[in-house]
Design a protein around this motif. Structure first.
Motif, PDB file in Angstrom:
ATOM      1  N   VAL A  56       9.049   8.927  -5.054  1.00 48.29           N
ATOM      2  CA  VAL A  56       9.653   7.863  -4.258  1.00 48.29           C
ATOM      3  C   VAL A  56      11.029   8.406  -3.304  1.00 48.29           C
ATOM      4  N   THR A  73      10.474  11.754   2.986  1.00 43.79           N
ATOM      5  CA  THR A  73      10.195  11.623   1.506  1.00 43.79           C
ATOM      6  C   THR A  73      10.206  10.003   1.366  1.00 43.79           C
ATOM      7  N   THR A  74      10.509   9.298   2.435  1.00 40.04           N
ATOM      8  CA  THR A  74      10.356   7.621   2.422  1.00 40.04           C
ATOM      9  C   THR A  74       9.104   7.104   2.090  1.00 40.04           C
ATOM     10  N   THR A  75       8.950   6.292   1.389  1.00 41.77           N
ATOM     11  CA  THR A  75       7.609   5.615   0.939  1.00 41.77           C
ATOM     12  C   THR A  75       7.931   4.009   1.353  1.00 41.77           C
ATOM     13  N   ASP A  76       6.381   3.505   1.455  1.00 43.33           N
ATOM     14  CA  ASP A  76       6.416   2.174   1.824  1.00 43.33           C
ATOM     15  C   ASP A  76       7.183   1.298   0.693  1.00 43.33           C
ATOM     16  N   ARG A  77       7.280   1.909  -0.660  1.00 46.00           N
ATOM     17  CA  ARG A  77       8.010   0.923  -1.736  1.00 46.00           C
ATOM     18  C   ARG A  77       9.405   1.068  -1.248  1.00 46.00           C
TER      19      ARG A  77
END
Lengths: 311, 311
Positions: free
Chosen positions: B115, B156-160
């Motif tokens: 994440v 690197t950004t995720t939905d989380r």
């Protein structure tokens, strides 16, 4: 790129390794991933009993993992992986052992927790994902916990393992003590094996400061089935030492009823084992009162002894 | 044995490293453990802004970790740890980077997830433990996420990360875009530094097949503040190469508004960097369109290039 991802446990697979591979592949599939369980070697009699009992298909054997994508369960060091793993892409690891030094290029999921079995962590992952655990999956996960913790008696057992085992037993519809006794009795079938099969039945190899150290374990209610043929067993261990160029091969014959172990040893570096375990081998044999856990009561001591030696 | 356990992030600490150390120490204390946050180096201006904004005590500097018990956050390789860590006992690791090969004797908790920030994982750990996140802790965790993901814009950004950042912004009582802009403007104060301070402000060293490779990054809204004094900056990089015996030192000057990077390079192995990144350096400089993440868009490529070279 329609190749599946393989979930695979360690060589000389045990019940926790096989059941964890099957259960985690099920969870990943529910989440839409193309994942299949695999195994790195033949099933032991206990694990065969488990897959028969819960009517589960045995995972296919993965002979060469080179070029594949792998999820490792129940181990995290190359000396214990399926053949070809160093040339595979490791995309996830779920484990409960010491950290074994694996490196990756990209960030991956690695969940290692100091609990009694990988199955305990997998139960948590089903919960985290809000996925239902079926009767069959509960049976598999329960088997992993009970096998790795010697029915919650090993010193590696945590409160989490106890809580999870109780819950899984409810879902699976079994009494965990009674079912655990059935499992243990399968482990004791060791007497039907040849000495070579015995010593390799749960064999793990460690790299301690560049030296290959084999540490095997036989968990049984009948240690005499092994110890009564000590000479032939040590001869089989010497063969393994030569074949694998081991500095030493230590075999723990663990008495599940008395909760202690008798150790047999082969290979050139016996003195380092004596130093590490603070014991003396007479005729390749030594009694280790209270020792039940290879991971917790033997590996750290031998790692220290081999590390101090080379320093 | 009344020594506390130190939670410590990487050298050249950034906001995610410092905020994660503080937040995780708070969580462990709530759970009854004797744990204190620490840092491996001076705060950068952005992190100083964060601790001032949320009125938090700056963690004490840990100069020598030898003999201590450590929880590592936001890194998991010895080349990036606080001095003395190789002689410390590592008891837990929480991180979001590649696996860096750390070994332990005993099983420990290691939670590595792909994440955008360590703070994202820590928010999950507060939830897992059913612990309330205070306004102040939410401000710290939000700062870690926004800093590491360049206000949720990095690849690197995720939905989380997005979900967690929204929730933390609510608890902290800030608009995360406005607060994020404040953070970014702190990063741009790079122009006030000396060339040596610039190139070391976010410097990480990697061990690629035995070669020490330095990869620094300056994230700024004013890349000209660095590039206009290119000659002095490269000279400072050459000094670092000599002092640290680096095979190469690559410095990414990342333009936060245009979302690309200009790379500067020093040291003998420039050609391997050109091969790895598929670029050509002219007068030590090369433009890398679309490159914002050292971890995801640079480290794996250089690791491959150095690995292929030695194979």
């Amino acid at each position: 790129m329609s190749e599946p991802i393989y979930v695979v446990g360690h060589q000389q697979p045990d019940t926790d390794t096989i059941c964890s591979a099957i259960a985690y592949a099920r969870l990943k599939k529910k989440q839409g991933a193309d994942v299949v369980p695999a195994r790195a070697g033949p099933l032991n009699p206990e694990t065969q009993f488990v897959v028969d009992r819960w009517d589960v298909e045995v995972p296919a054997r993965l002979d060469d993992a080179a070029g594949e994508q792998l999820i490792l369960v129940d181990h995290n060091e190359y000396s214990q992986t399926v053949a070809g793993a160093e040339k595979a892409e490791i995309v996830e690891i779920i484990d409960h052992h010491r950290l074994g030094g694996i490196e990756t290029s990209e960030p991956i999921l690695f969940r290692n927790e100091p609990v009694g079995s990988t199955a305990t962590i997998l139960t948590q992952l089903f919960d985290d994902a809000n996925e239902t655990i079926t009767t069959q999956t509960a049976g598999l996960l329960l088997s992993g916990i009970l096998s790795d913790t010697v029915v919650l008696r090993s010193p590696t057992t945590t409160d989490r393992d106890r809580t999870v085992a109780g819950r899984l037993a409810d879902i699976a519809g079994v009494d965990y003590e009674a079912y655990g006794t059935d499992l243990l009795s399968q482990k004791s079938k060791i007497g039907e094996k040849s000495p070579r099969e015995m010593v390799l039945s749960d064999f793990k190899e460690f790299d301690f400061d560049g030296q290959h150290v084999g540490i095997g374990q036989i968990e049984t209610v009948e240690p005499s089935a092994v110890l009564d043929q000590q000479e032939a067993v040590v001869e089989a261990m010497n063969e393994v030492v030569t074949e694998r160029d081991n500095a030493v091969f230590l075999l723990l014959v663990t008495d599940l009823l008395e909760e202690d172990s008798t150790a047999l040893v082969a290979g050139p570096e016996i003195e380092l084992v004596e130093t590490g375990l603070d014991t003396t081998f007479t005729d390749h044999e030594s009694f280790l009162p209270g020792v039940m856990s290879r991971k917790k009561q033997v590996v750290p001591l031998l790692e220290d002894a081999f590390g101090a030696h080379s320093a």
